[in-house]
Design a protein around this motif. Structure first.
Motif, PDB file in Angstrom:
ATOM      1  N   ARG A  79      73.181  26.318  19.304  1.00 40.82           N
ATOM      2  CA  ARG A  79      74.321  25.775  19.535  1.00 40.82           C
ATOM      3  C   ARG A  79      74.712  24.926  18.086  1.00 40.82           C
ATOM      4  N   ASN A  80      76.089  24.966  17.942  1.00 36.43           N
ATOM      5  CA  ASN A  80      76.786  23.991  17.076  1.00 36.43           C
ATOM      6  C   ASN A  80      77.516  22.874  17.838  1.00 36.43           C
ATOM      7  N   TYR A  81      76.797  21.997  18.366  1.00 40.17           N
ATOM      8  CA  TYR A  81      77.331  20.940  19.150  1.00 40.17           C
ATOM      9  C   TYR A  81      77.665  19.549  18.470  1.00 40.17           C
ATOM     10  N   ARG A  82      77.185  19.464  17.107  1.00 41.48           N
ATOM     11  CA  ARG A  82      77.274  18.237  16.577  1.00 41.48           C
ATOM     12  C   ARG A  82      78.272  18.114  15.171  1.00 41.48           C
ATOM     13  N   ASP A  83      78.401  19.232  14.849  1.00 37.92           N
ATOM     14  CA  ASP A  83      79.109  19.422  13.584  1.00 37.92           C
ATOM     15  C   ASP A  83      80.092  20.538  13.221  1.00 37.92           C
ATOM     16  N   HIS A  85      80.993  21.911  10.955  1.00 38.05           N
ATOM     17  CA  HIS A  85      80.909  22.839   9.854  1.00 38.05           C
ATOM     18  C   HIS A  85      79.312  23.264   9.910  1.00 38.05           C
ATOM     19  N   ALA A  86      78.888  23.521  10.992  1.00 39.18           N
ATOM     20  CA  ALA A  86      77.849  23.957  11.588  1.00 39.18           C
ATOM     21  C   ALA A  86      76.505  23.579  10.649  1.00 39.18           C
ATOM     22  N   GLU A  87      76.529  22.734   9.942  1.00 40.09           N
ATOM     23  CA  GLU A  87      75.436  21.934   9.627  1.00 40.09           C
ATOM     24  C   GLU A  87      74.225  21.505  10.536  1.00 40.09           C
ATOM     25  N   ALA A  88      74.832  20.939  11.644  1.00 36.42           N
ATOM     26  CA  ALA A  88      73.495  20.279  12.496  1.00 36.42           C
ATOM     27  C   ALA A  88      72.819  21.617  13.203  1.00 36.42           C
ATOM     28  N   ALA A  89      73.850  22.597  13.465  1.00 35.80           N
ATOM     29  CA  ALA A  89      73.185  23.708  14.154  1.00 35.80           C
ATOM     30  C   ALA A  89      72.298  24.353  13.397  1.00 35.80           C
ATOM     31  N   LYS A  90      72.699  24.398  12.006  1.00 35.93           N
ATOM     32  CA  LYS A  90      71.884  25.280  10.903  1.00 35.93           C
ATOM     33  C   LYS A  90      70.494  24.546  10.881  1.00 35.93           C
ATOM     34  N   ASP A 126      80.430  29.667  13.942  1.00 34.70           N
ATOM     35  CA  ASP A 126      81.671  29.077  14.257  1.00 34.70           C
ATOM     36  C   ASP A 126      81.398  27.852  14.723  1.00 34.70           C
ATOM     37  N   GLN A 127      82.453  26.976  15.387  1.00 34.71           N
ATOM     38  CA  GLN A 127      82.296  25.746  15.947  1.00 34.71           C
ATOM     39  C   GLN A 127      81.221  25.592  17.115  1.00 34.71           C
ATOM     40  N   ASP A 128      80.853  26.569  17.841  1.00 33.44           N
ATOM     41  CA  ASP A 128      79.999  26.532  18.796  1.00 33.44           C
ATOM     42  C   ASP A 128      78.617  27.036  18.739  1.00 33.44           C
ATOM     43  N   ARG A 129      78.565  27.933  17.732  1.00 29.46           N
ATOM     44  CA  ARG A 129      77.049  28.838  17.329  1.00 29.46           C
ATOM     45  C   ARG A 129      76.852  28.968  16.044  1.00 29.46           C
TER      46      ARG A 129
END
Length: 146
Positions: A79-83, A85-90, A126-129
C-alpha cells in the motif's frame, strides 16, 4: 520422473510458511488474471515462472535427463498510504522483499540447486499501490525425481 516446468507451488508454500505478513501468496494463474495495477490487492505476493533454458544446449541433449535453468519472480504489492510520490510504500515493499529474500536465498527445495537472488526493482506504482519484483534463479532436473 517429471519433465514439467519448475513447480512454483513449492516456492509459494515456502513463502506462506515463512512470511506470515503476506495476506495471500498466489501463483501465475492468479497473477495473469489481473489487468492493471488497481486490480492488485495490497499485502499479496505472486510467484511467477519467467523462463527456463537448457544450460548445456550447445553440448547436446542428454537422453533422459536435462538440467533446466529456471528464472522466477516474486511480485509483491504494498500500500502507498502515506506518500503521493510512493516513497513510503517503496519502503514497505523493501521490508516485504527482505522477508521474502530471507526465506528464499540459499534455500534448496528437493533436488533443485540453491535459489539465487538476481535483482529487485519497482515494477509500477500509483497513489495507492507499489508493485515490487525480486527475480531469482535455480536449476532443477527434467526427468529427475520431484
Amino acid at each position: 520422473m517429471s519433465y514439467a516446468p519448475l513447480d512454483t507451488s513449492l516456492i509459494e508454500q515456502r513463502l506462506r510458511d515463512l512470511v506470515p505478513a503476506f495476506e495471500e501468496v498466489n501463483g501465475a494463474a492468479a497473477y495473469h488474471t489481473l489487468k492493471g495495477l488497481q486490480d492488485f490487492r495490497t499485502g499479496t505476493c505472486y510467484v511467477v515462472l519467467a523462463a527456463e533454458s537448457n544450460p548445456a544446449a550447445d553440448g547436446g541433449q542428454p537422453r533422459r535427463k536435462a538440467a533446466a535453468s529456471a528464472v522466477f519472480g516474486v511480485v509483491i504489492c504494498t500500500r502507498n498510504y502515506r506518500d503521493p510520490h510512493a516513497e513510503a510504500a517503496k519502503d514497505d515493499a523493501i521490508i516485504f522483499a527482505g522477508k521474502a529474500r530471507e526465506a528464499l536465498i540459499g534455500w534448496t527445495p528437493g533436488n533443485w540447486s540453491n535459489c539465487t537472488w538476481l535483482k529487485g526493482q519497482v515494477l509500477d506504482s500509483d497513489q495507492d499501490r507499489v508493485l515490487w519484483i525480486d527475480v531469482y534463479h535455480t536449476t532443477h532436473v527434467l526427468g529427475g525425481n520431484p
